[in-house]
Design an enzyme around this catalytic site. Structure first.
Site, PDB file in Angstrom:
ATOM      1  CG  ASP A 449      -2.287   0.599   0.914  1.00 46.80           C
ATOM      2  OD1 ASP A 449      -2.394   1.374  -0.055  1.00 46.80           O
ATOM      3  OD2 ASP A 449      -3.252   0.289   1.646  1.00 46.80           O
ATOM      4  CG  ASP A 506      -9.070   2.228  -0.853  1.00 39.26           C
ATOM      5  OD1 ASP A 506      -8.445   1.218  -1.200  1.00 39.26           O
ATOM      6  OD2 ASP A 506      -8.549   3.162  -0.226  1.00 39.26           O
TER       7      ASP A 506
END
Length: 706
Positions: A449, A506
């Site tokens: 990430d 997301d």
């Protein structure tokens, strides 16, 4: 000095580029299109595209070409802005050499005052892809040069391209397509967060219509960079447009010392007959030239990610329970997300301390990993190696390892700072921490990430991350890596050279995801686009959606689950389990076949189809409420028109919509139709109501030739 009118021809399997020496030190693009006959007269070709002078222009107009510069009267955007000795340079790049043959051309310019050398290479790769790479070499006999701006690509745009589609976005709403007519007002797209994704997508399509149709020749362009960029399109008074793409430099510029070599990044151009054809060409290019050892990949395993189920509420018992529930659904990979490492009880602390938290896992991760393996799943782990929390042992020991300005405060985002991986000590620490995790544990997958934007940014972080990923890929070739950056914030060929998967957003809301996936799939194949079944209500949009719809949307991609099975009803589990089984049955088609969007008059219907080896799977999904109760049939092109196919609607079916099937038994057992009938007549499916999706399975008959 190259003689004016000299031409160079580059040929690929299905494309030709013709360049011409257009004037003093200028190279122009004379032709970019389908491959020309071998005997084409290039002199005639160049003259056929040349206008005579009109009354209100110089006698010898400067056209800019591949390396535009203000020297000599050109008034467009110059390719380079440099300083030497603290003074701005009136650049005078002189064409020194051109080497061309087959699919390659290399042109070299040398700046007269500073000796700065520009090597620009054009290479046709495969059928219709062109890779452009520009390198700078500083002269040993000159002092430091400061690079204020530098174009990775300057491209005179062929006149048939009157419109441009660019992709912008934000967190949870990536890749929004916007079409603009090219005109006298300059168009500028800029990313300024240290990564290219949200502000201005580094994906462009030039075409000859308003973007509402899918017909007509088009040119796709991708600037492959992990950092910021600027794309600029401007049309002069005579209608000649030029595209400039440059890496966005930092205030104060980048210092180039004597003898330095600097790569300005690669830009990829792909020419398609239409946008569907362009998509096929991009997918082929990514599979064959970008992805690491793509031909050696096995089947893409179904994921379950722990985040939406447990977030930071972790312990070994809860994770084992979650893993067991995942295995019961048919999941093949269990991914432990954020919260597993030292001091990580929320998003305010811990980043940088990449050791297993003994307070949560007193026996380490091995018992959990062993449990996952006994369930016949492999194990994945979330990391965010480029970041550091001010509340961490690493930061307390090395506060200067983060990107910072000594003259200013250190503002955080998500309670975190960015590690300066261009520092050798910080780089070595992070590499060794990750290597220790991989050495000590059986980890098959890293979810990598990158949440915080880069401010300040020294301009070097993107090169350091590529070096780090390259070193890990070399030493741990069996470990798959997913690139995530608050979703799709950092997606480029530069990252995909080291990664096996991206996280497109997301946002798992299936209605939002259909649009997001439509845009990403324009350029990238489904097997690298993570697509998960999220919870209902969705934590970002708040929307409630049924399991059948969520599962069918997630099936078209690299399927995963990001919700808690314990929160599902038995009926929902059964529906999800059935769709996971369908994904496994069809994933070889989905991840190896030829992809195309299905276009429908109803704007709220999204359709996709993948064809491979006599089999095809399609999805048609309705997000709104149709204008007419019976929407027009779903047409399925790209099949062999003279072959017979068995067509079924794989179960489970959408509950409400299935009541409107004319003959359910017939759809269950299958219809036999020709490829021509499927393309021209199509299938009448109930798609009136929102949150309705149908899967369409198409399999060629063994005796299917008509």
């Amino acid at each position: 000095m190259v003689e004016r009118g000299t031409s160079w021809r580059l040929d690929g399997d299905a494309i030709t580029l013709v360049f011409v020496a257009a004037g003093r030190d200028e190279i122009d693009l004379a032709y970019l299109g389908p491959r020309l006959p071998e005997g084409e007269d290039l002199t005639a070709l160049v003259h056929a595209g040349r206008f005579g002078n009109h009354e209100n222009e110089p006698d010898a107009p400067r056209i800019g070409g591949l390396l535009p510069q203000a020297h000599g009267g050109y008034r467009g955007r110059p390719a380079f802005d440099i300083r030497s000795g603290g003074q701005s340079i009136d650049c005078d790049f002189q064409l020194a050499n051109v080497q061309a043959g087959g699919p390659n051309m290399k042109a070299t310019w040398v700046e007269k005052q500073t000796g700065l050398q520009v090597d620009m290479s054009w290479e046709i790769v495969g059928a219709r892809a062109v890779e452009v790479t520009t390198e700078l070499l500083t002269d040993d006999d000159h002092g430091t040069i400061t690079l204020e701006s530098a174009a990775s690509l300057s491209l005179p745009l062929p006149r048939q391209f009157t419109h441009m589609t660019a992709y912008h976005g934000r967190w949870a709403r990536e890749m929004q397509a916007k079409t603009t007519r090219i005109g006298p007002q300059a168009i500028e797209m800029r990313s300024a967060n240290g990564k290219p994704g949200f502000d201005a997508g580094n994906w462009l399509i030039f075409h000859g219509d308003d973007g509402q149709k899918d017909g007509g020749e088009c040119l796709g362009i991708h600037a492959s960079s992990c950092g910021d960029h600027l794309a600029h399109v401007v049309q002069d008074q005579d209608g000649r447009a030029c595209l400039s793409i440059e890496a966005l430099r930092q205030p104060g510029g980048i210092a180039l010392n004597a003898g330095d070599t600097t790569n300005l990044g690669q830009v990829t151009l792909i020419l398609g007959d239409n946008r569907d054809h362009l998509t096929r060409l991009f997918h082929y290019h990514v599979r064959t030239h970008i992805l690491p050892q793509r031909s050696d990949w096995g089947s893409r395993k179904v994921h379950l990610n722990s985040w939406e189920a447990l977030a930071f509420d972790l312990d070994e018992a809860k994770l084992k329970t979650l893993a067991s529930a995942a295995a019961d659904l048919g999941i093949e990979r269990f991914v432990l997300d954020d919260g597993w490492f030292k001091g990580r009880r929320g998003d305010h602390a811990g980043l940088g301390d990449w050791q297993v938290d003994e307070a949560i896992f007193p026996n380490g991760l091995t018992p959990l990993i062993d449990h996952v393996h006994r369930l016949d799943m492999d194990f994945g782990l979330w990391v965010e190696p480029e970041m550091v929390s001010p509340d961490s042992d690493l930061y307390r020991a090395h506060p200067d390892w983060c990107l910072h300005d000594d003259r200013a405060d250190r503002p955080t985002e998500r309670n975190q700072l960015v590690l300066d991986l261009s520092r050798e000590d910080a780089f070595s620490y992070i590499h060794d921490a990750l290597a220790a995790l991989l050495d000590d544990h059986d980890i098959a997958y890293l979810k990598w990430d990158h949440n915080r934007r880069l401010f300040p940014d020294n301009g070097l972080q993107q090169y350091a991350i590529q070096k780090l990923l390259g070193k890990l890929r070399q030493n741990y070739p069996a470990v798959e890596i997913e690139s995530c950056s608050s979703g799709g914030g950092r997606v480029s060929f530069a990252m995909l050279q080291y990664c096996h998967r991206i996280w497109p957003s997301d946002n798992n809301d299936p209605i939002e995801r259909l649009r997001i996936m439509e845009s990403w799939a324009r350029f990238l194949p489904l097997e690298i686009l993570g697509n998960h079944v999220g919870p209902s209500p969705n934590p970002i949009t708040g929307r409630r959606t049924n399991m059948d719809f969520r599962a069918k949307v997630a099936l078209f991609g690299h399927m995963g689950v990001e919700t808690n099975p314990a929160a599902m009803s038995e009926e929902e589990k059964a529906i999800l389990r059935a769709h996971i089984a369908l994904y496994k049955h069809w994933r070889d088609v989905l991840h190896q076949g030829v992809f195309r969007q299905l276009h429908h008059a109803e704007t709220s219907i999204y359709g996709q189809m993948v064809v491979h080896g006599g089999r095809a799977l399609a999805v048609a999904a309705q997000t709104g409420f149709a204008e007419n109760f019976n929407v027009s049939p779903i047409r399925l092109p790209d099949l062999d028109p003279d072959r017979l196919y068995r067509v079924t609607l794989p179960k489970p079916w959408p509950q409400k919509a299935s009541a409107y099937l004319a003959d359910p038994d017939l759809w269950d057992s299958g219809l036999t139709l020709s490829g021509r009938a499927l393309a021209e007549r199509g299938l009448a499916l109930p798609l009136t109501h929102p949150e309705t999706a149908w899967l369409i399975a198409i399999e060629a008959q063994k005796d299917g030739a008509k």
